[in-house]
Enzyme design. Structure first.
Site, PDB file in Angstrom:
ATOM      1  N   LEU A  98      -9.775  27.361 -11.800  1.00  0.00           N
ATOM      2  CA  LEU A  98      -9.862  28.807 -11.986  1.00  0.00           C
ATOM      3  C   LEU A  98     -10.893  29.468 -11.081  1.00  0.00           C
ATOM      4  O   LEU A  98     -10.627  30.502 -10.481  1.00  0.00           O
ATOM      5  CB  LEU A  98     -10.197  29.142 -13.450  1.00  0.00           C
ATOM      6  N   GLY A 138     -18.363  28.804  -8.661  1.00  0.00           N
ATOM      7  CA  GLY A 138     -19.531  29.588  -8.278  1.00  0.00           C
ATOM      8  C   GLY A 138     -20.570  28.692  -7.636  1.00  0.00           C
ATOM      9  O   GLY A 138     -20.266  27.556  -7.273  1.00  0.00           O
ATOM     10  N   ALA A 139     -21.805  29.200  -7.504  1.00  0.00           N
ATOM     11  CA  ALA A 139     -22.882  28.398  -6.928  1.00  0.00           C
ATOM     12  C   ALA A 139     -23.259  27.269  -7.879  1.00  0.00           C
ATOM     13  O   ALA A 139     -23.732  26.226  -7.477  1.00  0.00           O
ATOM     14  CB  ALA A 139     -24.097  29.272  -6.651  1.00  0.00           C
ATOM     15  N   GLU A 140     -23.024  27.488  -9.174  1.00  0.00           N
ATOM     16  CA  GLU A 140     -23.537  26.572 -10.185  1.00  0.00           C
ATOM     17  C   GLU A 140     -22.488  25.724 -10.860  1.00  0.00           C
ATOM     18  O   GLU A 140     -22.772  24.622 -11.293  1.00  0.00           O
ATOM     19  CB  GLU A 140     -24.198  27.418 -11.294  1.00  0.00           C
ATOM     20  N   ALA A 141     -21.294  26.297 -11.046  1.00  0.00           N
ATOM     21  CA  ALA A 141     -20.337  25.645 -11.940  1.00  0.00           C
ATOM     22  C   ALA A 141     -18.904  25.748 -11.410  1.00  0.00           C
ATOM     23  O   ALA A 141     -18.601  26.593 -10.578  1.00  0.00           O
ATOM     24  CB  ALA A 141     -20.417  26.286 -13.328  1.00  0.00           C
ATOM     25  N   VAL A 166     -14.943  26.109 -12.907  1.00  0.00           N
ATOM     26  CA  VAL A 166     -14.204  26.472 -14.115  1.00  0.00           C
ATOM     27  C   VAL A 166     -12.746  26.045 -13.939  1.00  0.00           C
ATOM     28  O   VAL A 166     -12.107  26.398 -12.944  1.00  0.00           O
ATOM     29  CB  VAL A 166     -14.271  27.990 -14.375  1.00  0.00           C
ATOM     30  N   LYS A 210     -15.827  24.870 -18.451  1.00  0.00           N
ATOM     31  CA  LYS A 210     -16.813  25.255 -17.450  1.00  0.00           C
ATOM     32  C   LYS A 210     -17.827  24.134 -17.333  1.00  0.00           C
ATOM     33  O   LYS A 210     -18.490  23.782 -18.299  1.00  0.00           O
ATOM     34  CB  LYS A 210     -17.510  26.552 -17.860  1.00  0.00           C
ATOM     35  N   ASP A 252     -24.149  39.652 -14.902  1.00  0.00           N
ATOM     36  CA  ASP A 252     -23.134  39.680 -13.839  1.00  0.00           C
ATOM     37  C   ASP A 252     -21.935  40.514 -14.279  1.00  0.00           C
ATOM     38  O   ASP A 252     -20.796  40.047 -14.267  1.00  0.00           O
ATOM     39  CB  ASP A 252     -22.717  38.246 -13.491  1.00  0.00           C
TER      40      ASP A 252
END
Lengths: 338, 190
Positions: free
Chosen positions: B3, B6-9, B11, B20, B107
């Site tokens: 899906l 991002g920078a961290e995770a 999904v 996630k 966000d």
């Protein structure tokens, strides 16, 4: 014709004058205030700058003369207008105003943070980077967007270098503490938990400095230095990575005195490799505070008509980089280059 | 099914469950990396549930493992595709409830709001935190207004209707809107 600009840096402990043209640094003369004990004393640093301002300026002009650049070729005088220690800034601004008036050339007020970025764009292949700027007083993640360098994240309290120095002093290490902490950290692999404070895109280091000082009662100096570095550097690298993800940019530039630390460089390099970004570090003389960066951004500003009248040349100890309208970047060129 | 990343995770959709997972970062020590990922995973799951208790529709959290949240899939449309003044007012009410509960989303974008069963669900609490200060609320709203400006033509009307909704559900709304104007002038968070 290649314009030549003289720039003076003196926001904190380093007093430095340089003469540059668009190709290179023609001459640079630095005289550094070294505190006899403890950290930088603002008044004494300013007195140091007042005492040596004429020396660094005369000397840099003399050296430029030897290379065939005479006084009459200087097209502008740039100075670091801020951010920095008020008394130091005022001393340097006074010298710059006097010089600009006596030579009859424009005065250029340079933002110190932006000078760090621009000298990096000049001296490395970085074109449109996310910049991690970490020094004694400043810790910011910046990137260019629509006419300004935006601050994507920054410290909410003290700079990373300041945190290192504070801790170093309480551990009995002499100023500047950074290099000594780095050396001691290399001798340890034993991590002690420390506060890791990233709030959204912002950072906080003062709690970390306190926690490290407290940890000295229970752990060895080497272990604390190691844990301090690992925690603080992870925080700044994380925010840099977020800015990369957010902006979609593909380059990272490291700036500021703390950038001399090899462990910080290694962590940034790993992060950039994982993201497929390029990582750039200027040579050491352009990392810490230097006159060349002030002269160089002064040149860019002069070429884009960005000069000051004497009446409007007040220093600004809290001069924010994101308040400066960037007159020297052509956005089409920036896009074409990357 | 993938899906988002991002920078961290990362999904993903597994069946009808959204997973996630916070990915490891090689640049930091394993002990730091695991601690941070665990703390944030737990904090995020907690804030998703707390927001719902405050009256903000959010996905139901089914399970939390070390670095992983399993939650309800909201099979609707991101509001950015159906944005109008009515929706914007509803968003205002939603954010008003969120801020009344002392939560900052961190966000707020029209991609992080899903229209489903005639309700707007707020998703992605990855940058959320607890804070009741005007400054934090102001930045939260400012970030949302920026997405209005960058992705929607009639953003001035959208902002006006957002404010109407926001005032309905949040007593400090006017003070926050004042602060947003000041934040805009600072030119940060661009």
């Amino acid at each position: 014709m290649k314009r030549t600009v003289l720039g003076i840096e003196g926001t904190a402990w380093n007093l430095s004058a340089a003469i540059v043209n668009e190709n290179d640094v023609i001459a640079e003369v630095t005289h550094t205030y070294v505190p006899p004990i403890g950290g930088i004393h603002p008044r004494e640093a300013a007195q140091h700058h007042a005492k040596f301002a004429s020396y660094v300026i005369e000397k840099v002009l003399e050296e430029a003369e030897k290379k065939g650049v005479s006084l009459s070729l200087i097209a502008g005088v740039a100075f670091s207008q801020g951010p920095g220690l008020g008394a130091c800034l005022r001393t340097v601004a006074t010298a710059a105003r006097a010089l600009s008036l006596s030579l009859g050339v424009p005065l250029i007020g340079v933002n110190h943070c932006l000078a760090h970025i621009e000298v990096g764009r000049w001296k490395t292949p970085a074109r449109d980077p996310v910049t991690l700027y970490v020094s004694g007083a400043n810790s910011q993640v910046l990137a260019y967007n629509m006419g300004k360098y935006r601050v994507f994240g920054e410290t909410l309290d003290i700079g990373l270098g300041n945190a290192l120095d504070k801790f170093a002093r309480s551990a009995g290490l002499t100023h500047p503490g950074g290099p000594k902490i780095e050396e001691l950290a290399r001798k340890s692999k034993n991590y002690i938990p420390m506060p890791y404070v990233v709030k959204g895109m912002d950072l906080s280091f003062s709690g970390l400095a306190t926690a490290a000082t407290d940890a000295l009662t229970k752990a060895s100096l080497e272990d604390v230095c190691y844990s301090f570095q690992e925690t603080a550097f992870s925080m700044v690298v994380e925010v840099t990575e977020r800015a990369l993800a957010h902006t979609g940019k593909k380059e990272v530039l490291l700036a500021g005195g703390v950038g001399a630390n090899m462990r910080l460089r290694e962590m940034l390099k790993i992060m950039c490799e994982e993201r497929g970004a390029s990582f750039y570090v200027p040579e050491k003389r352009f990392m810490g505070d230097n006159g060349a960066m002030i002269a160089y951004l002064g040149l860019l500003m002069l070429n884009s008509g960005n000069i000051l009248s004497i009446e409007n040349s007040h220093v600004n100890p809290n001069f924010r980089p994101d308040s400066v309208k960037v007159t020297w970047i052509n956005e089409d060129e920036l896009k074409g280059d990357t | 099914m993938y899906l988002a990343r991002g920078a961290e995770a990362v999904v993903t959709l597994e069946g009808n469950i959204v997973v996630k997972e916070r990915i490891p970062k090689k640049y930091r020590l394993k002990v730091i990396d695991e601690r941070i990922r665990k703390e944030r995973t737990r904090a995020e799951a907690r804030l998703i549930s707390e927001a719902r208790r405050g009256g903000v529709p959010t996905p139901v959290v089914y399970d939390i493992q070390d670095f992983r949240i399993e939650m309800q899939y909201i099979a609707g449309k991101p509001v950015k595709y159906i944005m109008d003044e009515k929706i914007s007012e509803e968003i205002g009410q939603l954010v008003g409830r969120l801020h009344s509960s002392g939560i900052i989303h961190g966000d707020l974008t029209t991609s992080n709001m899903i229209y489903y069963n005639e309700r707007i669900y707020l998703i992605d609490f990855g940058l959320a935190y607890r804070d009741s200060s005007l400054e934090a609320q102001g930045v939260d709203v400012h970030v949302l207004f920026q997405t209005f400006e960058s992705s929607h033509q009639n953003h001035e009307k959208l902002i006006a209707s957002f404010c109407q909704g926001y005032r309905k559900n949040f007593v400090l709304a006017d003070a926050v809107i004042e602060r947003v104007k000041e934040i805009e002038k600072r030119g940060r968070y661009a």
